[in-house]
Design an enzyme around this catalytic site. Sequence first.
Site, PDB file in Angstrom:
ATOM      1  N   THR A   1      15.664  18.690  27.999  1.00  0.00           N
ATOM      2  CA  THR A   1      15.566  18.107  29.340  1.00  0.00           C
ATOM      3  C   THR A   1      14.112  18.053  29.803  1.00  0.00           C
ATOM      4  O   THR A   1      13.779  17.287  30.699  1.00  0.00           O
ATOM      5  CB  THR A   1      16.357  18.957  30.363  1.00  0.00           C
ATOM      6  OG1 THR A   1      16.052  20.330  30.114  1.00  0.00           O
ATOM      7  CG2 THR A   1      17.850  18.748  30.231  1.00  0.00           C
TER       8      THR A   1
ATOM      9  N   GLY B   1       9.973  29.180  12.921  1.00  0.00           N
ATOM     10  CA  GLY B   1      10.999  28.150  12.719  1.00  0.00           C
ATOM     11  C   GLY B   1      12.372  28.563  13.195  1.00  0.00           C
ATOM     12  O   GLY B   1      13.385  28.070  12.696  1.00  0.00           O
ATOM     13  N   ALA B   2      12.441  29.481  14.161  1.00  0.00           N
ATOM     14  CA  ALA B   2      13.741  29.985  14.620  1.00  0.00           C
ATOM     15  C   ALA B   2      14.111  29.453  16.001  1.00  0.00           C
ATOM     16  O   ALA B   2      15.083  29.885  16.597  1.00  0.00           O
ATOM     17  CB  ALA B   2      13.732  31.509  14.633  1.00  0.00           C
ATOM     18  N   GLY B   3      13.316  28.515  16.507  1.00  0.00           N
ATOM     19  CA  GLY B   3      13.607  27.978  17.836  1.00  0.00           C
ATOM     20  C   GLY B   3      13.204  28.925  18.951  1.00  0.00           C
ATOM     21  O   GLY B   3      13.659  28.789  20.085  1.00  0.00           O
TER      22      GLY B   3
ATOM     23  N   SER C   1       9.895  29.460  19.603  1.00  0.00           N
ATOM     24  CA  SER C   1       8.561  29.022  20.028  1.00  0.00           C
ATOM     25  C   SER C   1       7.417  29.912  19.569  1.00  0.00           C
ATOM     26  O   SER C   1       6.551  30.296  20.358  1.00  0.00           O
ATOM     27  CB  SER C   1       8.499  28.880  21.552  1.00  0.00           C
ATOM     28  OG  SER C   1       9.433  27.962  21.954  1.00  0.00           O
ATOM     29  N   SER C   2       7.410  30.185  18.280  1.00  0.00           N
ATOM     30  CA  SER C   2       6.277  30.942  17.745  1.00  0.00           C
ATOM     31  C   SER C   2       4.984  30.141  17.905  1.00  0.00           C
ATOM     32  O   SER C   2       3.918  30.709  18.142  1.00  0.00           O
ATOM     33  CB  SER C   2       6.516  31.277  16.267  1.00  0.00           C
ATOM     34  OG  SER C   2       6.798  30.099  15.549  1.00  0.00           O
TER      35      SER C   2
ATOM     36  N   GLU D   1       0.031  20.510  20.450  1.00  0.00           N
ATOM     37  CA  GLU D   1       1.175  20.005  19.668  1.00  0.00           C
ATOM     38  C   GLU D   1       1.081  18.487  19.515  1.00  0.00           C
ATOM     39  O   GLU D   1       1.273  17.952  18.425  1.00  0.00           O
ATOM     40  CB  GLU D   1       2.502  20.339  20.376  1.00  0.00           C
ATOM     41  CG  GLU D   1       2.801  21.803  20.511  1.00  0.00           C
ATOM     42  CD  GLU D   1       3.404  22.417  19.247  1.00  0.00           C
ATOM     43  OE1 GLU D   1       3.775  21.672  18.324  1.00  0.00           O
ATOM     44  OE2 GLU D   1       3.487  23.655  19.198  1.00  0.00           O
TER      45      GLU D   1
ATOM     46  N   ASP E   1       8.133  25.397  26.409  1.00  0.00           N
ATOM     47  CA  ASP E   1       7.792  26.568  25.590  1.00  0.00           C
ATOM     48  C   ASP E   1       6.487  27.213  26.045  1.00  0.00           C
ATOM     49  O   ASP E   1       6.383  28.432  26.182  1.00  0.00           O
ATOM     50  CB  ASP E   1       7.667  26.167  24.114  1.00  0.00           C
ATOM     51  CG  ASP E   1       8.923  25.501  23.595  1.00  0.00           C
ATOM     52  OD1 ASP E   1       9.939  25.507  24.318  1.00  0.00           O
ATOM     53  OD2 ASP E   1       8.890  24.968  22.478  1.00  0.00           O
TER      54      ASP E   1
ATOM     55  N   TYR F   1      12.647  15.315  16.096  1.00  0.00           N
ATOM     56  CA  TYR F   1      12.451  15.625  17.513  1.00  0.00           C
ATOM     57  C   TYR F   1      11.831  14.406  18.217  1.00  0.00           C
ATOM     58  O   TYR F   1      12.300  13.965  19.265  1.00  0.00           O
ATOM     59  CB  TYR F   1      11.536  16.849  17.638  1.00  0.00           C
ATOM     60  CG  TYR F   1      11.255  17.280  19.051  1.00  0.00           C
ATOM     61  CD1 TYR F   1      12.024  18.253  19.664  1.00  0.00           C
ATOM     62  CD2 TYR F   1      10.211  16.712  19.787  1.00  0.00           C
ATOM     63  CE1 TYR F   1      11.772  18.656  20.969  1.00  0.00           C
ATOM     64  CE2 TYR F   1       9.950  17.096  21.075  1.00  0.00           C
ATOM     65  CZ  TYR F   1      10.729  18.071  21.669  1.00  0.00           C
ATOM     66  OH  TYR F   1      10.461  18.459  22.962  1.00  0.00           O
TER      67      TYR F   1
HETATM   68  C1  GLA Z   1      11.233  22.426  21.598  1.00  0.00           C
HETATM   69  C2  GLA Z   1      10.135  21.788  22.448  1.00  0.00           C
HETATM   70  C3  GLA Z   1      10.434  21.931  23.941  1.00  0.00           C
HETATM   71  C4  GLA Z   1      11.837  21.489  24.289  1.00  0.00           C
HETATM   72  C5  GLA Z   1      12.850  22.112  23.324  1.00  0.00           C
HETATM   73  C6  GLA Z   1      14.241  21.564  23.541  1.00  0.00           C
HETATM   74  O1  GLA Z   1      11.245  23.806  21.749  1.00  0.00           O
HETATM   75  O2  GLA Z   1       8.892  22.355  22.153  1.00  0.00           O
HETATM   76  O3  GLA Z   1       9.474  21.221  24.685  1.00  0.00           O
HETATM   77  O4  GLA Z   1      11.934  20.097  24.317  1.00  0.00           O
HETATM   78  O5  GLA Z   1      12.503  21.901  21.973  1.00  0.00           O
HETATM   79  O6  GLA Z   1      14.722  21.926  24.782  1.00  0.00           O
END
Ligand code: GLA
Length: 386
Positions: free
Chosen positions: A37, A122-124, A126-127, A161, A173, A223
């Site tokens: 979002t 890589g675990a979602g 936000s490393s 990024e 993140d 993404y």
């Molecule tokens: C990644 C991106 C974020 C966000 C999420 C999904 O973590 O870095 O900005 O878009 O995916 O919510």
Amino acid sequence: MKLKTEDVRSRFIEHFDGSTGSIYASPGRINLIGEHTDYNGGFVFPGAVEQSVMAELKPNGTRTVRAYSIDLKDYVEFSLDDGKGPSATHFRFVYGVCREMMKLGVPVEGFNTAFAGDVPLGAGMSSSAALESTFAFAINDMFGENKVDKFTLAKVGQATEHNYIGCNCGIMDQFASVFGKAGSLIRLDCRSLQYKYFPFHPDGYKLVLLNSQVKHDLASSAYNDRRRSCENVVAAMQRHFPGVQTLRDADYDMLAAVRGEVSEEDALRAKYVIGEKYRVMEVCVALEEDDYEEVGRKMYETHRGLSKEYEVSCPEIDFLNEVAQSCGVTGSRIMGGGFGGCTINLVSDELYAPFIDAAKKGYKERFGKEPLVIDVVIGDGSRKIC
Ligand code: GLA
């Protein structure tokens, strides 16, 4: 293993001239709800975790950055004035942050640094944002007299990024990493950038992540595709509804009105985002009423949307979500950008042990390994340690 200041310091001393610098840290994050979002101008609900990236830095009186990655046992030197920078991704984050801080007019000088992290890669979780925020915060402190405000530091990470890694991410993140506060989740309006801390102590429940160990390394292009789909739908809507700036402004009727003008895939992506916008608002109300059962129901709905409409899940994650559901876990969904990584689970205290047990056993039988269990402790954002 918990990251310790002494570990970073001893490696810094070993790799450089024996002297010490200053140590900074920034955390990874979870997100309760509000996925994909942020770049649609919507709301997110993240919190910082205790796992972090830690870096020691010391100016070296040159224009060269000498960087040692403790985890990867890799070393690089790059000039701050070099337009290209190093090629290894873990060093490109550092390089990108330096260059973005320079663009803001911060008089960045060369420095020695050693860094490490315990945010799983890589675990979602936000490393990469943890790494960016650590260096943005450190450079601001060391060379910029802390004149750059916290939002701009988060944006430096995001620009890194976009401009050096090729992932067109939103702001969630880096925001969570910089602004995190122990014990609180943060609701951020990604359009106005207004935010509110929500103390999060769900009595009788725990938040636990199950790391599928499927790494989402190659997820950047997928993404970016999702983001493009959303923009395509917005462009079509703008022809009918000029007030629509992002999917934040859209509703299901508007989507129906442009159905013939966008691909089915793009429409499906937009449907998810519109649904998620309503879910976040419903979760805010539920949290204010301590109604965690409702929060959990929304998490499952989000998972269904992310899996079937946004299509960013994978069989391993869907499996973990199904185990949660069959154990009667209150809420569960894939977390973060997707394509692997973790599920986030809201589980009642009495179901915690049987759920973890069932998830480990079932996952091992099906995929040959156990998911890693990460109990969530909501921690602080970017900081100087010493
Ligand atoms: C990644 C991106 C974020 C966000 C999420 C999904 O973590 O870095 O900005 O878009 O995916 O919510």
